[in-house]
Design a protein around this motif. Structure first.
Motif, PDB file in Angstrom:
ATOM      1  N   LYS A  67       0.838  -1.206   0.000  1.00  0.00           N
ATOM      2  CA  LYS A  67       0.000   0.000   0.000  1.00  0.00           C
ATOM      3  C   LYS A  67       0.872   1.255   0.000  1.00  0.00           C
ATOM      4  CE  LYS A  67      -2.499   1.577   3.586  1.00  0.00           C
ATOM      5  NZ  LYS A  67      -3.515   1.522   4.657  1.00  0.00           N
ATOM      6  N   THR A  68       1.916   1.275   0.797  1.00  0.00           N
ATOM      7  CA  THR A  68       2.826   2.415   0.874  1.00  0.00           C
ATOM      8  C   THR A  68       3.527   2.630  -0.460  1.00  0.00           C
ATOM      9  OG1 THR A  68       3.173   2.014   3.224  1.00  0.00           O
ATOM     10  CG2 THR A  68       4.809   3.388   2.117  1.00  0.00           C
TER      11      THR A  68
ATOM     12  N   TYR B 139       2.479   1.730  -3.408  1.00  0.00           N
ATOM     13  CA  TYR B 139       1.478   2.187  -4.364  1.00  0.00           C
ATOM     14  C   TYR B 139       1.204   3.680  -4.188  1.00  0.00           C
ATOM     15  CZ  TYR B 139      -3.016   2.626  -6.759  1.00  0.00           C
ATOM     16  OH  TYR B 139      -4.037   3.031  -7.581  1.00  0.00           O
ATOM     17  N   LEU B 140       1.036   4.116  -2.939  1.00  0.00           N
ATOM     18  CA  LEU B 140       0.785   5.525  -2.678  1.00  0.00           C
ATOM     19  C   LEU B 140       1.971   6.402  -3.072  1.00  0.00           C
ATOM     20  CD1 LEU B 140      -1.100   5.302   0.743  1.00  0.00           C
ATOM     21  CD2 LEU B 140      -2.073   5.866  -1.493  1.00  0.00           C
ATOM     22  N   GLU B 141       3.177   5.910  -2.803  1.00  0.00           N
ATOM     23  CA  GLU B 141       4.372   6.655  -3.189  1.00  0.00           C
ATOM     24  C   GLU B 141       4.463   6.803  -4.707  1.00  0.00           C
ATOM     25  OE1 GLU B 141       7.624   4.550  -1.360  1.00  0.00           O
ATOM     26  OE2 GLU B 141       7.313   5.535   0.563  1.00  0.00           O
TER      27      GLU B 141
ATOM     28  N   ILE C  10       1.910   6.831  -6.823  1.00  0.00           N
ATOM     29  CA  ILE C  10       0.880   7.780  -7.237  1.00  0.00           C
ATOM     30  C   ILE C  10       1.348   9.212  -6.985  1.00  0.00           C
ATOM     31  CG2 ILE C  10      -1.437   8.659  -6.680  1.00  0.00           C
ATOM     32  CD1 ILE C  10      -2.328   5.775  -6.271  1.00  0.00           C
ATOM     33  N   LEU C  11       1.928   9.448  -5.808  1.00  0.00           N
ATOM     34  CA  LEU C  11       2.422  10.785  -5.494  1.00  0.00           C
ATOM     35  C   LEU C  11       3.576  11.203  -6.407  1.00  0.00           C
ATOM     36  CD1 LEU C  11       2.273  10.704  -1.594  1.00  0.00           C
ATOM     37  CD2 LEU C  11       0.782  11.987  -3.153  1.00  0.00           C
TER      38      LEU C  11
END
Length: 138
Positions: free
Chosen positions: A127-128, A130-132, A134-135
């Motif tokens: 999850k981390t 994936y979020l990184e 996207i950012l």
């Protein structure tokens, strides 16, 4: 009519032996691979099929015959005369009888918890990442 007044009420006999063994319905349920509600229903049954009776007797650490022939009076007499029967093979064995090793069950649950924790960590890591990503793309 009360179950106490029915001398052949097998469910009541199971309940009394379980209580004498200081065993909760949950413990008997676990030994039989079922749930507490099923044990409650079992203890309210006047009759039980032989296959189930054998499993219950084994879980309680008594013979099927001891289960079928159990009476409160006989149990009181057995315990009152215990010192006379210490060498005999009575209806009750001494101490709790487990059909499993409690320590093995504890270790299994610890291993299962460890696996679940590792899966949780992996999911959080993904999850981390994936979020990184996207950012970073923004």
């Amino acid at each position: 009519m009360s179950t106490l007044a029915k001398p052949n009420h097998i469910g009541r006999k199971i309940s009394r032996i379980r209580e004498l063994r200081d065993m909760k319905q949950e413990a008997l349920a676990q030994a039989l691979g079922t749930n507490q509600q099923a044990i409650s229903a079992l203890e309210n049954s006047e009759t039980i099929d032989d296959e189930k009776l054998i499993a219950v007797a084994k879980a309680l650490g008594v013979s099927v015959e001891a289960l079928k022939n159990f009476s409160d009076e006989a149990a009181i007499n057995y315990f009152n005369n215990f010192y006379d029967n210490s060498g005999s093979n009575g209806a009750f064995s001494h101490g709790p009888v487990f059909t499993f090793n409690p320590l093995d069950k504890l270790m299994e649950s610890i291993e299962e918890n460890k696996k679940l924790y590792e899966r949780l960590l992996q999911a959080e890591k993904e999850k981390t990442e994936y979020l990184e990503k996207i950012l970073k793309d923004k």
